[in-house]
Write an enzyme that holds these catalytic residues in place. Structure first.
Site, PDB file in Angstrom:
ATOM      1  N   LYS A  88      -1.974  -1.522  -3.983  1.00 16.27           N
ATOM      2  CA  LYS A  88      -2.860  -0.359  -3.947  1.00 16.27           C
ATOM      3  C   LYS A  88      -2.049   0.919  -4.041  1.00 16.27           C
ATOM      4  CE  LYS A  88      -5.799   2.049  -0.762  1.00 16.27           C
ATOM      5  NZ  LYS A  88      -6.150   2.257   0.592  1.00 16.27           N
TER       6      LYS A  88
ATOM      7  N   LYS B  67       0.859  -1.182   0.000  1.00 22.13           N
ATOM      8  CA  LYS B  67       0.000   0.000   0.000  1.00 22.13           C
ATOM      9  C   LYS B  67       0.896   1.232   0.000  1.00 22.13           C
ATOM     10  CE  LYS B  67      -3.615   2.285   2.683  1.00 22.13           C
ATOM     11  NZ  LYS B  67      -4.477   2.180   3.852  1.00 22.13           N
TER      12      LYS B  67
HETATM   13  C1  PBG Z   1      -7.404   3.287   5.259  1.00 20.46           C
HETATM   14  C2  PBG Z   1      -7.661   3.252   3.804  1.00 20.46           C
HETATM   15  C3  PBG Z   1      -7.434   4.237   2.821  1.00 20.46           C
HETATM   16  C4  PBG Z   1      -7.971   3.726   1.626  1.00 20.46           C
HETATM   17  C5  PBG Z   1      -8.467   2.453   1.895  1.00 20.46           C
HETATM   18  N1  PBG Z   1      -8.245   2.171   3.249  1.00 20.46           N
HETATM   19  C6  PBG Z   1      -6.919   5.618   2.874  1.00 20.46           C
HETATM   20  C7  PBG Z   1      -5.569   5.945   3.336  1.00 20.46           C
HETATM   21  O1  PBG Z   1      -4.700   5.085   3.516  1.00 20.46           O
HETATM   22  O2  PBG Z   1      -5.363   7.134   3.556  1.00 20.46           O
HETATM   23  C8  PBG Z   1      -8.019   4.447   0.319  1.00 20.46           C
HETATM   24  C9  PBG Z   1      -9.028   3.950  -0.661  1.00 20.46           C
HETATM   25  C10 PBG Z   1      -9.298   4.863  -1.791  1.00 20.46           C
HETATM   26  O3  PBG Z   1      -8.643   5.899  -1.990  1.00 20.46           O
HETATM   27  O4  PBG Z   1     -10.222   4.535  -2.558  1.00 20.46           O
HETATM   28  N2  PBG Z   1      -6.080   3.367   5.660  1.00 20.46           N
END
Ligand code: PBG
Length: 351
Positions: free
Chosen positions: A264, A211
């Site tokens: 992601k 991520k």
């Molecule tokens: C929680 C999380 C996030 C997303 C999914 N789970 C945001 C972040 O890490 O700030 C983003 C999903 C999206 O942008 O569609 N940590």
């Protein structure tokens, strides 16, 4: 080469990549209350929905088999305690959905950022004069912080304890998969142990493994009101200059017990999906994130200004299907996408 492109029938015969409804995961932003349906400004056709409206929305889900739930918290505190409230929004939503839809796979995001007053995905070590933010007392988030550039330190192991509580509360409510997304080290390992020790051996882990600290999450943070109030997420989410590191993250999560690993965002990271697919033989999910959705949806909406209904036009369905198919072609087995419902409908209609 053109013989195999001659007509649709022949093209279908030799197509290498087949996007199917079963590969799609539909995210929901669930809020408290009844009969709430409020569009998220930067994400056309994506809504805050109360549980009754999630149930209603799923009636027209065109064969979607899996959902990913996010709770929108009313009250936030320094340790995100609402996230593991047995009577919290997500926990109630899981139960209600399970009751009505027996054949749906329920996945839940396990993180703190939507529930902490400071908006970070973990527990802060200290907040340099902002101690009111870390004292554990319930406070509404303050938007007037001047120390916007202050980089807090996140306590990894204290955060793990809270993540385990959240995951357990989701499993107890009936979740099929929990999806830890805080990017804390060893989060998969301790969650796996917690689930096993509490009789939830069958609950799976969809790990947000690679991520990235991405700028494409902006619309999501509006949806969840989860933007960090100071500093950024670069001390826990990955640096977008790296790809070897993504493979190390994925390997660790597999070793710690992840059932499915995730890359992601998706579109700007197709190379990572590809490398992960080449290297590991485990289901790979890709998250087609909010900024990627907004970029295309707002463009399509602009093209359809004259129409009352903001849904993309028929011709442009192909654009969305092209995007989703490219993610699959790169190597993703599963795709989390805000277009899941529309795509499912278009795929059904085209059969
Ligand atoms: C929680 C999380 C996030 C997303 C999914 N789970 C945001 C972040 O890490 O700030 C983003 C999903 C999206 O942008 O569609 N940590």
């Amino acid at each position: 080469m053109r013989r195999l492109r001659k007509n649709q029938l022949t093209r279908n015969l030799v197509a290498e990549t087949d996007l199917s409804v079963g590969n799609l995961i539909l995210p929901y932003f669930v809020v408290e209350g009844r009969n709430v349906k409020k569009e998220i400004k930067s994400m056309p056709s994506v809504y805050h929905l109360s549980i009754d409206n999630v149930l209603k929305d799923l009636e027209e889900a065109y064969g979607i088999k899996a959902v990913l739930l996010f709770g929108v918290a009313n009250t936030k505190d320094a340790i995100g305690s609402q996230a593991y409230n047995k009577n919290g929004t997500v926990q109630k939503a899981i139960k209600a959905i399970k009751k009505k839809y027996k054949d749906l796979i329920i996945m839940t995001d396990v993180c703190l950022c939507g529930y902490t007053s400071h908006g970070h995905c973990g527990i802060l070590k200290s907040a340099n004069g902002l101690s009111f933010m870390v004292d554990g007392k319930k406070k509404k988030r303050s938007h007037k912080l001047s120390a916007i550039n202050y980089q807090p330190e996140i306590n990894n192991d204290k955060t793990l304890k809270v993540l385990c509580k959240i995951a357990l509360s989701h499993a107890e409510a009936g979740a099929d998969f929990v999806a830890p997304s805080a990017m804390m080290d060893r989060q998969v390992k301790v969650i796996r142990e917690t689930l096993d020790n509490n009789g939830f051996k069958d609950v799976g882990i969809l790990a947000y493994s690679a991520k990235y600290a991405s700028n494409f999450y902006e619309p999501f943070r509006e949806a969840l009101d989860s933007a960090p109030q100071f500093g950024d997420r670069k001390s826990y989410q990955m640096d977008y200059r790296n790809s070897d590191e993504a493979l190390r993250e994925i390997k660790q999560d597999i070793d710690e017990g992840a059932d499915i690993v995730m890359v992601k965002p998706a579109l700007a990271y197709l190379d990572i999906i590809y490398r992960a697919k080449q290297k590991f033989n485990i289901p790979i999910a890709a998250y087609n994130v909010s900024g990627e959705y907004a970029m295309i949806s707002q463009w399509l909406m602009g093209n359809n200004k004259d129409k009352k209904n903001h849904k993309p036009s028929a011709i442009n369905h192909q654009l969305v299907l092209e995007v989703l198919t490219s993610i699959k072609r790169a190597g993703a087995d599963l795709i989390i996408t805000y277009w899941a419902k529309e795509a499912a409908k278009w795929l059904k209609d085209s059969r």
